[in-house]
Scaffold this motif. Structure first.
Motif, short mmCIF file in Angstrom:
data_model
loop_
_atom_site.label_atom_id
_atom_site.label_comp_id
_atom_site.label_asym_id
_atom_site.label_seq_id
_atom_site.Cartn_x
_atom_site.Cartn_y
_atom_site.Cartn_z
N THR A 16 0.83 -1.20 0.00
CA THR A 16 0.00 0.00 0.00
C THR A 16 0.86 1.25 0.00
O THR A 16 0.57 2.21 -0.72
N ILE A 73 -5.56 3.34 0.90
CA ILE A 73 -5.46 3.37 2.35
C ILE A 73 -6.74 2.85 2.99
O ILE A 73 -6.70 2.14 4.00
N GLY A 74 -7.88 3.16 2.39
CA GLY A 74 -9.15 2.63 2.89
C GLY A 74 -9.23 1.12 2.79
O GLY A 74 -9.75 0.45 3.68
N THR A 77 -7.18 -0.30 5.56
CA THR A 77 -7.91 -0.15 6.81
C THR A 77 -9.00 -1.20 6.93
O THR A 77 -9.19 -1.79 8.00
N ASP A 78 -9.73 -1.44 5.86
CA ASP A 78 -10.78 -2.47 5.88
C ASP A 78 -10.20 -3.85 6.18
O ASP A 78 -10.78 -4.63 6.94
N VAL A 80 -7.34 -4.56 7.78
CA VAL A 80 -6.85 -4.65 9.17
C VAL A 80 -8.02 -4.72 10.14
O VAL A 80 -8.01 -5.57 11.06
N PHE A 81 -9.04 -3.90 9.97
CA PHE A 81 -10.19 -3.93 10.87
C PHE A 81 -10.98 -5.23 10.72
O PHE A 81 -11.56 -5.73 11.68
#
Length: 88
Positions: A16, A73-74, A77-78, A80-81
């Motif tokens: 990323t 980046i989104g 984030t998705d 990892v969450f």
């Protein structure tokens, strides 16, 4: 969470970072080479001549490619969450 999960997250994070920084780096490289060529041909060795066009080109590139960078980046984030929610 085992080593394979951690390695997978780190690998995706590095990918990323490479993908989001690529447009700005490529534009800075090409503008720098172009300006160096002009300076070599005209023998004008002005220091600010190298920095100002690079800064303008990078700002324009980042403003144009901001949606792409945000999407990358989104997505990270998705992922990892999602891993956190599933309990790794």
């Amino acid at each position: 969470m085992n080593e394979a999960d951690a390695l997978d997250i780190v690998q995706y994070a590095i990918w990323t970072v490479l993908m989001t920084s690529a447009p700005a780096v490529l534009v800075a490289m090409s503008v720098g080479v172009g300006i160096a060529l002009v300076q070599a041909l005209t023998q004008i060795q002005e220091i600010t001549l190298t920095f100002v066009p690079k800064i303008v080109a990078i700002l324009l590139t980042v403003s144009v490619s901001a949606p792409f960078m945000g999407a990358q980046i989104g997505r990270l984030t998705d992922i990892v969450f999602g891993r956190i929610q599933s309990g790794f």
